[in-house]
Design an enzyme around this catalytic site. Structure first.
Site, PDB file in Angstrom:
ATOM      1  N   ASN A 212       3.409  55.192  10.939  1.00 57.68           N
ATOM      2  CA  ASN A 212       3.092  56.163  12.058  1.00 57.68           C
ATOM      3  C   ASN A 212       4.001  56.032  13.263  1.00 57.68           C
ATOM      4  O   ASN A 212       4.065  54.882  13.872  1.00 57.68           O
ATOM      5  CB  ASN A 212       1.797  56.429  12.719  1.00 57.68           C
ATOM      6  CG  ASN A 212       0.731  56.773  11.513  1.00 57.68           C
ATOM      7  OD1 ASN A 212       1.166  57.759  10.497  1.00 57.68           O
ATOM      8  ND2 ASN A 212      -0.358  56.016  11.371  1.00 57.68           N
TER       9      ASN A 212
ATOM     10  N   HIS B  15       5.582  49.376  19.696  1.00 55.39           N
ATOM     11  CA  HIS B  15       5.903  48.121  19.280  1.00 55.39           C
ATOM     12  C   HIS B  15       6.421  48.503  17.850  1.00 55.39           C
ATOM     13  O   HIS B  15       5.308  49.167  17.124  1.00 55.39           O
ATOM     14  CB  HIS B  15       5.189  47.064  19.284  1.00 55.39           C
ATOM     15  CG  HIS B  15       5.834  45.558  19.177  1.00 55.39           C
ATOM     16  ND1 HIS B  15       5.871  44.759  19.975  1.00 55.39           N
ATOM     17  CD2 HIS B  15       6.119  45.167  17.881  1.00 55.39           C
ATOM     18  CE1 HIS B  15       6.330  43.887  19.602  1.00 55.39           C
ATOM     19  NE2 HIS B  15       6.787  43.994  18.092  1.00 55.39           N
TER      20      HIS B  15
HETATM   21  P1  H2U Z   1      -0.807  52.528  14.009  1.00 55.67           P
HETATM   22  O1  H2U Z   1      -0.224  52.461  15.480  1.00 55.67           O
HETATM   23  O2  H2U Z   1      -0.274  53.177  13.178  1.00 55.67           O
HETATM   24  O3  H2U Z   1      -2.326  53.047  14.645  1.00 55.67           O
HETATM   25  O4  H2U Z   1      -1.356  51.168  13.780  1.00 55.67           O
HETATM   26  C1  H2U Z   1      -1.761  49.932  14.506  1.00 55.67           C
HETATM   27  C2  H2U Z   1      -3.190  49.339  13.755  1.00 55.67           C
HETATM   28  O5  H2U Z   1      -3.051  48.066  14.763  1.00 55.67           O
HETATM   29  C3  H2U Z   1      -4.346  50.041  13.925  1.00 55.67           C
HETATM   30  O6  H2U Z   1      -4.645  50.443  12.556  1.00 55.67           O
HETATM   31  C4  H2U Z   1      -4.795  47.907  14.565  1.00 55.67           C
HETATM   32  C5  H2U Z   1      -5.201  49.124  14.607  1.00 55.67           C
HETATM   33  O7  H2U Z   1      -6.565  49.006  13.934  1.00 55.67           O
HETATM   34  N1  H2U Z   1      -4.828  47.093  15.600  1.00 55.67           N
HETATM   35  C6  H2U Z   1      -5.386  45.538  15.357  1.00 55.67           C
HETATM   36  O8  H2U Z   1      -5.313  45.185  14.313  1.00 55.67           O
HETATM   37  N2  H2U Z   1      -5.472  44.474  16.432  1.00 55.67           N
HETATM   38  C7  H2U Z   1      -5.464  45.052  17.788  1.00 55.67           C
HETATM   39  O9  H2U Z   1      -5.649  44.155  18.538  1.00 55.67           O
HETATM   40  C8  H2U Z   1      -5.275  46.413  18.063  1.00 55.67           C
HETATM   41  C9  H2U Z   1      -4.765  47.486  16.783  1.00 55.67           C
HETATM   42 ZN    ZN Z   2       5.203  44.719  21.932  1.00 56.37          ZN
END
Ligand code: H2U
Ligand code: ZN
Length: 358
Positions: free
Chosen positions: A161, A172
């Site tokens: 996404n 990021h």
């Molecule tokens: P998206 O930007 O597509 O939502 O993906 C980011 C993913 O990162 C999301 O599924 C995970 C969220 O659950 N996440 C972690 O695993 N750890 C974190 O500290 C924050 C977000």
């Molecule tokens: Zn970063």
């Protein structure tokens, strides 16, 4: 009703018609005459905030701690971790429910991971070097293979996404991988279409489709020796694209070393054109479709990726799938051919690399 004659190419650009999507086996309504509505051609740029190379508040940057308390290593290239908020967990009960075929449920097991493409907070795929993109391709192939080796895994979905408009939680550069015990809807539909086509014609649906597109060129956006990106004939999103491997293969780890480099190259080419279209980081959801991980050979499968970008006319005007699309069928105004022509016209160099944009 049998049609009296063949629709001409000019009619396809002028009259309302419906086009068939052979992968999903559904129709899309195309209304090209509506694009003759007056449009001032104004390109509204949304403010694009430039990102720092490192952000102390980012849960994906090297050395930072994540929401669950884990700390990221000082990773030099790519970094994979188990999602701290997984939608699926590996331990699911072996249980289901069926009341008259009306109340149906099955417990679902899965594994969810996050893949950081780079330690740099401010990079995106179009701005990454080819060697860096090759490292991402290698991680995708390794992840598919190691997840596919888990006996209960049937399907592995790699998807990105990009942009807040598409729900990305963080700029990021990263993607997600969800691997689970059942085939999801989209993969199952494609699987049925690919299998039926192969059964009926003894040929691959996507090989045959790519051959047509490379001959006609009108929907071709960019290509290299191993991949081509087209606005598919049946595109629903205004600038939707389909990325196809030129060789018939079902999964990323079947790519040769040279083809892996060229996958990185085509991702960069295509996303650069996307960014150039409205001179903003172009939002999209993209996902790879690879053969199911059920240990069957699946000769009908052909590796591809779908890009579904929401923008329509400018950086701030997006397409909404509402109204007729919710109740009847998807619809578009600008034709696939016109969208492909615009993506070809924007040129291969990223707008931020032009001399007017230091
Ligand atoms: P998206 O930007 O597509 O939502 O993906 C980011 C993913 O990162 C999301 O599924 C995970 C969220 O659950 N996440 C972690 O695993 N750890 C974190 O500290 C924050 C977000
Ligand atoms: Zn970063």
């Amino acid at each position: 009703m049998t049609a009296a004659r063949v629709l001409s190419p000019s009619e396809l650009q002028q009259v309302a018609h419906r086009r068939f999507n052979p992968l999903k086996r559904e129709w899309v309504l195309v209304s090209p005459h509506r694009t003759e509505r007056p449009w001032l051609g104004k390109v509204e740029k949304s403010a694009t905030s430039s990102q720092p190379a490192y952000d102390a508040g980012c849960y994906l940057c090297p050395g930072n701690s994540r929401a669950g308390g884990a700390r990221n290593p000082q990773y030099p290239t790519t970094f994979v971790f188990d999602n701290d908020y997984p939608a699926l967990l590996p331990d699911a009960p072996d249980a289901s429910l069926d009341e008259l075929g009306l109340l149906v449920a099955e417990a679902e097991a899965g594994i969810c991971r996050v893949v950081c493409f780079s330690p740099r907070h401010d990079l995106t795929i179009p701005r990454m070097a080819l060697a860096e993109l090759r490292a991402v391709v290698d991680v995708w192939a390794e992840q598919y293979q190691s997840l596919a080796a888990i006996p209960w895994i049937q399907h592995i979905q790699i998807f990105e996404n990009r942009g807040a408009l598409m729900g990305a939680s963080n700029p990021h550069p990263h993607c997600q991988i969800w691997a689970n015990a059942h085939m999801p809807n989209e993969a199952e539909r494609e699987q049925a279409s690919l299998q039926a086509y192969q059964g009926g014609r003894h040929s691959c649906l996507l090989c045959d489709y790519l051959k047509l597109e490379l001959k006609l060129e009108e929907r071709l956006v960019c290509q290299n020796d191993a991949f081509a990106a087209v606005v598919p004939y049946w595109a629903v999103w205004p600038f939707e694209t389909l990325l196809l491997s030129k060789r018939h293969l079902g999964a990323m780890h079947d790519l040769s070393r040279g083809e892996r480099d060229l996958l990185g190259d085509i991702l960069k080419q295509l996303t650069t054109r996307y960014d150039n279209l409205f001179e903003v980081p172009f939002p999209y959801s993209m996902g790879f479709h690879q053969r199911p991980a059920d240990r069957q050979p699946h000769p009908e499968w052909h590796l591809h990726a779908h890009y579904y970008p929401p923008l329509l006319r400018s950086a701030t005007v997006q397409k909404f799938m509402v109204g007729y699309e919710m109740f009847a069928m998807p619809q578009r105004d600008i034709t696939a051919e016109a969208a492909a022509a615009r993506l070809r016209a924007v040129g291969p160099a990223h707008y931020l690399d032009r001399s007017s944009n230091p």
